[in-house]
Design an enzyme around this catalytic site. Structure first.
Site, PDB file in Angstrom:
ATOM      1  N   GLU A   1      60.545  40.075  58.342  1.00 12.82           N
ATOM      2  CA  GLU A   1      60.419  38.981  57.368  1.00 12.82           C
ATOM      3  C   GLU A   1      59.588  39.358  56.150  1.00 12.82           C
ATOM      4  O   GLU A   1      58.516  39.935  56.255  1.00 12.82           O
ATOM      5  CB  GLU A   1      59.798  37.752  58.044  1.00 12.82           C
ATOM      6  CG  GLU A   1      59.703  36.540  57.136  1.00 12.82           C
ATOM      7  CD  GLU A   1      59.282  35.270  57.856  1.00 12.82           C
ATOM      8  OE1 GLU A   1      59.182  34.216  57.198  1.00 12.82           O
ATOM      9  OE2 GLU A   1      59.056  35.323  59.090  1.00 12.82           O
TER      10      GLU A   1
ATOM     11  N   LYS B   1      63.572  31.317  60.110  1.00 16.42           N
ATOM     12  CA  LYS B   1      63.458  30.332  61.185  1.00 16.42           C
ATOM     13  C   LYS B   1      64.806  30.283  61.875  1.00 16.42           C
ATOM     14  O   LYS B   1      65.828  30.009  61.239  1.00 16.42           O
ATOM     15  CB  LYS B   1      63.094  28.932  60.647  1.00 16.42           C
ATOM     16  CG  LYS B   1      61.618  28.682  60.582  1.00 16.42           C
ATOM     17  CD  LYS B   1      61.023  28.507  61.962  1.00 16.42           C
ATOM     18  CE  LYS B   1      59.523  28.698  61.951  1.00 16.42           C
ATOM     19  NZ  LYS B   1      59.118  30.091  62.027  1.00 16.42           N
TER      20      LYS B   1
END
Length: 432
Positions: free
Chosen positions: A234, A250
């Site tokens: 990420e 997510k």
């Protein structure tokens, strides 16, 4: 001032391994590896910074203000990290949970030597005071005999859980009660796995973790006796010119070796209403965070809930961009968007208060960010997840995993997702 000399490299894979091994002689090392995940947002294939000339180390109190002064004074390349607990400098919050790692809460240094790898070229970007060492270092790296990674990465290691399954369920149910009461919509709840009185070989651990994960924001960070061995998928925040880019994650699904089943898992994730709802909530939070720094009307969602496949898991990723004024200070931008939405929740401050109440460890560098700032005021920072943290003096090893808790969360499924995320770290530490 710095001098840059570029060399053509015949075998980039070999050169990258050699450069990282060569770097271990220094007290400060930052290795950032994209693992060939090139995209229109990429700036390099790998970046290595070693041997600090100056450094700035502080706790959370006035951290961003003081770091801004240091950054304005050096006006040079800076490498380092911001820990999650700098939330206490951004908001009226505190951190009182157990901390056995003892990392400083913010650490940046001005490296004497930088090696930037792009395509088939390695650029040696050295301060003038050491530029006469470029050719010697290039020769040393090019002729280095690589150490075998087959040897054990650690002694016998016993990994413990900071909380057990029943307590995890109890805490998630308490978080769900806060959600049902309307205090928050979503919060990221994390748990720690750890080993005490343990010695590991950090470079070997990182190489094994990187080999099985091949993450786009992989990081090897060494600051004296403290190490971050990260397979992060990420990006927290990147600045290029006047453009900001954030790519929150997510939504997670496991991989399968069976191609048909793997595609089914990926498709199911892309259509999963709960996972999409979690992702969209965080996108809204990131848009709000970026709007604090952005020029009016410039915040845009470039990608929403796109599923990317990594070696260990499928992930749902969104991409948000914004434009900022050229007068905007880069450290102010970091402060206005930190901590990242994907690791906190919504509303952000309430979520962080509840996280502090329910979690059983101080996050520290976990869910913080490692990255760099350039002399041109550009920067790029990852999110420290899927990472092993090690304090060699304390002989303490830690990794943490978590997930977003929303009204539709089922504690058993959230726990299973945590174990999926923890699999690579555990596999590497227990390998012989």
């Amino acid at each position: 001032m710095r001098k840059t000399i570029a060399y053509s490299i015949a075998n980039i894979t070999q050169f990258k391994k050699a450069a990282l091994q060569w770097s271990q002689q220094f007290d400060e090392v930052t290795w950032l590896d994209s693992n060939n995940h090139t995209s229109k947002y990429s700036s390099f294939d790998a970046l290595l910074a070693v041997d600090g000339l100056t450094a700035f180390v502080t706790d959370a109190k006035n951290a961003f203000h003081d770091f801004k002064e240091y950054q304005n004074t050096t006006k040079d390349w800076l490498f380092g990290y911001v820990s999650y607990d700098l939330k206490n400098d951004v908001e009226h919050l505190s951190s009182s949970n157990l901390d056995n790692l003892h990392f400083p809460e913010l650490y940046f240094y001005q490296p004497k030597k930088i090696i930037k790898i792009v395509g088939g070229t390695a650029e040696f970007i050295y301060l003038n005071m050491v530029d006469d060492e470029i050719e010697k270092d290039f020769t040393a790296i090019s002729s280095l005999v690589l150490e075998e990674d087959k040897n054990e990465v650690s002694q016998d290691i016993k990994i413990k859980m900071r909380i057990f399954k029943d307590e995890y369920f109890r805490k998630v149910n308490k978080m769900l009660a806060y959600i049902q009461r309307g205090d928050i919509y979503e919060a990221n709840f994390c748990q720690e796995f750890y080993a005490e009185n343990t010695e590991i070989k950090p470079l070997k651990v990182f190489n094994k973790l990187n080999a099985i994960s091949e993450a786009p924001f992989a990081t090897f960070l060494k600051v004296q006796d403290k190490y971050v061995l990260s397979a992060s998928p990420e990006r927290y925040l990147k600045k290029t010119g006047n453009t900001l880019l954030s790519q929150p994650i997510k939504g997670t699904a496991k991989r399968s070796k069976n191609a048909a089943e793997d595609k089914e898992l990926k498709d199911h994730l892309s259509q999963d209403e709960k996972e999409r709802a979690e992702n969209i909530m965080i996108v809204d939070l990131v848009r709000n965070d970026l709007s604090k720094s952005a020029t009016k009307g410039s915040v845009k969602v470039e990608e929403l809930c796109k599923v990317y496949s990594f070696e260990q898991v499928h992930q749902m990723v969104s991409t948000v961009t914004a434009e900022i004024s050229s007068e905007k200070n880069v450290v102010e931008v970091l402060k206005e968007t930190f901590p990242m939405g994907s690791m906190t929740g919504a509303p952000k401050v309430s979520a962080m208060e509840i996280i502090e109440e329910l979690e059983s460890f101080k996050r520290g560098l976990y869910s913080g960010a490692v990255g760099y700032i350039t002399p041109e005021q550009d920067f790029d920072f990852n999110v420290i997840i899927r990472s092993i943290l090690f304090n060699a003096t304390e002989k303490y090893v830690s990794y943490a995993v978590g997930g977003a808790i929303t009204a539709k969360a089922i504690p058993e499924k959230e726990y299973e997702e945590c174990l999926i995320k923890a699999k690579a770290m555990r596999q590497v530490l227990e390998s012989r």
